[in-house]
Design a protein around this motif. Structure first.
Motif, short mmCIF file in Angstrom:
data_model
loop_
_atom_site.label_atom_id
_atom_site.label_comp_id
_atom_site.label_asym_id
_atom_site.label_seq_id
_atom_site.Cartn_x
_atom_site.Cartn_y
_atom_site.Cartn_z
N MET A 1 15.50 -27.67 27.77
CA MET A 1 16.02 -28.81 28.53
C MET A 1 14.87 -29.51 29.23
SD MET A 1 19.67 -28.32 30.34
CE MET A 1 19.65 -26.73 31.10
N SER A 2 14.94 -30.83 29.26
CA SER A 2 13.95 -31.58 30.05
C SER A 2 14.26 -31.34 31.54
CB SER A 2 14.04 -33.07 29.72
OG SER A 2 15.23 -33.59 30.28
N ARG A 3 13.31 -31.73 32.37
CA ARG A 3 13.52 -31.53 33.80
C ARG A 3 14.75 -32.33 34.29
NH1 ARG A 3 8.87 -32.85 37.70
NH2 ARG A 3 7.61 -32.52 35.87
N LEU A 4 14.89 -33.55 33.74
CA LEU A 4 16.01 -34.42 34.11
C LEU A 4 17.35 -33.78 33.72
CD1 LEU A 4 16.80 -37.44 35.03
CD2 LEU A 4 17.01 -37.86 32.57
N GLN A 5 17.40 -33.25 32.49
CA GLN A 5 18.64 -32.62 32.01
C GLN A 5 18.99 -31.40 32.86
OE1 GLN A 5 17.52 -31.91 27.94
NE2 GLN A 5 17.52 -34.09 27.45
N LYS A 6 17.95 -30.61 33.18
CA LYS A 6 18.17 -29.37 33.95
C LYS A 6 18.68 -29.73 35.35
CE LYS A 6 15.80 -24.99 34.60
NZ LYS A 6 15.62 -24.78 36.03
N SER A 7 18.06 -30.73 35.95
CA SER A 7 18.47 -31.09 37.30
C SER A 7 19.88 -31.68 37.30
CB SER A 7 17.41 -32.03 37.88
OG SER A 7 17.99 -33.07 38.55
N ALA A 8 20.20 -32.51 36.27
CA ALA A 8 21.56 -33.07 36.19
C ALA A 8 22.57 -31.94 35.97
CB ALA A 8 21.64 -34.08 35.04
N TYR A 9 22.20 -30.98 35.12
CA TYR A 9 23.11 -29.87 34.83
C TYR A 9 23.39 -29.08 36.11
CZ TYR A 9 25.23 -26.18 32.00
OH TYR A 9 26.12 -25.30 31.45
N GLU A 10 22.35 -28.86 36.89
CA GLU A 10 22.54 -28.05 38.11
C GLU A 10 23.33 -28.78 39.19
OE1 GLU A 10 18.52 -26.90 38.98
OE2 GLU A 10 18.56 -25.35 37.41
N THR A 11 23.07 -30.08 39.31
CA THR A 11 23.69 -30.78 40.45
C THR A 11 25.05 -31.42 40.12
OG1 THR A 11 22.45 -32.77 39.92
CG2 THR A 11 21.47 -31.31 41.55
N LEU A 12 25.28 -31.76 38.83
CA LEU A 12 26.50 -32.53 38.51
C LEU A 12 27.56 -31.72 37.77
CD1 LEU A 12 24.69 -35.80 37.31
CD2 LEU A 12 25.77 -35.39 39.53
N LYS A 13 27.17 -30.53 37.30
CA LYS A 13 28.09 -29.73 36.49
C LYS A 13 29.42 -29.49 37.22
CE LYS A 13 28.47 -25.38 34.06
NZ LYS A 13 28.10 -23.99 33.99
N SER A 14 29.34 -29.13 38.49
CA SER A 14 30.57 -28.76 39.19
C SER A 14 31.51 -29.96 39.34
CB SER A 14 30.25 -28.15 40.55
OG SER A 14 29.52 -29.08 41.30
N THR A 15 30.98 -31.18 39.28
CA THR A 15 31.83 -32.37 39.44
C THR A 15 32.44 -32.81 38.12
OG1 THR A 15 30.31 -33.07 41.17
CG2 THR A 15 31.85 -34.73 40.37
N TYR A 16 31.65 -32.76 37.04
CA TYR A 16 32.11 -33.40 35.80
C TYR A 16 32.41 -32.43 34.65
CZ TYR A 16 30.50 -37.63 38.08
OH TYR A 16 30.34 -38.66 38.97
#
Ligand SMILES: C[S@@+](CC[C@H](N)C(=O)[O-])C[C@H]1O[C@@H](n2cnc3c(N)ncnc32)[C@H](O)[C@@H]1O
Length: 211
Positions: A1-16
């Protein structure tokens, strides 16, 4: 995962990202509205998913994908484009379609470039099988559609033949469809076009009665 994908996965997963559960989903509660729902199976990196959802904000899109970097990428696009009409289920599409999607609930199903499994001994792994199309038809509203695209001609022929075995689904084109104007090229498709592969579009509508 790119850094952007990893950060989105960690921060947005619980919402979407909706957790898998073997119970029918309440889409009104999930999306907060009564808009139609379209499911996309195997969205890959979700670039086309996000573009379609951004152009149709009065439709709810439920993306099903198992690949974590793709889920991360679509999450980052959801945030970038402010897509309140997209949710993700990170799970095999078959149990999701069997257990989470209510019968006769979907306006549409998108399956863009499903893995072709070209070797004959692997054909049983293909997503598109008669039973699976029957399940898709059961989950579609009357008048709802299924839209499948592939660049592997033998799989395209297999899909057309398999569709014919599901009486609830009517292919108005009889053979291949014309590309629908709102469908952007997917990431996988771009690679196929670079190799000068042909693209095969398959579209069918759920009948309201017997053929
Ligand atoms: C060839 S890629 C196409 C991706 C994307 N639709 C595109 O056109 O760029 C197929 C995708 O389907 C996903 N996939 C395959 N089988 C699946 C299944 N049973 N449930 C959910 N996703 C699946 C894979 O992880 C992969 O991302």
């Amino acid at each position: 995962m790119s850094r952007l994908q990893k950060s989105a996965y960690e921060t947005l997963k619980s919402t979407y990202v909706l957790p898998y559960a073997p119970n029918p989903l309440d889409s009104a509660a999930v999306f907060g509205n009564l808009h139609d729902v379209v499911v996309e199976i195997g969205f890959g990196m979700g670039i086309a998913t996000a573009e379609i959802a951004a152009g149709q904000r009065d439709v709810n899109f439920l993306g099903i994908e198992v690949h974590t970097p793709g889920v991360g990428k679509l999450l980052s696009e959801i945030e970038r484009l402010g897509l309140g009409n997209v949710r993700i289920i990170q799970e095999d599409a078959v149990p999701v379609m069997e257990h989470m999607i209510p019968k006769e609930s979907l306006k549409g199903i998108h399956i863009f470039f499903p893995d072709p499994w070209p070797k004959k001994k692997h054909h049983k792994r293909r997503l598109i099988q008669r039973e699976f199309l029957q399940l898709c038809a059961d989950n579609m509203k009357h008048g709802g559609y299924i839209y499948i695209v592939t660049d592997w001609q033998p799989y395209a022929e297999w899909i057309i033949d398999t569709l014919e075995g599901v009486p609830l689904l009517n292919n108005p084109y009889k053979g291949y469809a014309v590309p629908l104007p709102w469908r952007p090229h997917t990431r996988f498709e771009h690679k196929g076009i670079e190799k000068q592969n042909s693209i095969f579009e398959i579209y069918a509508v759920k009948r309201s009665g017997p053929p």
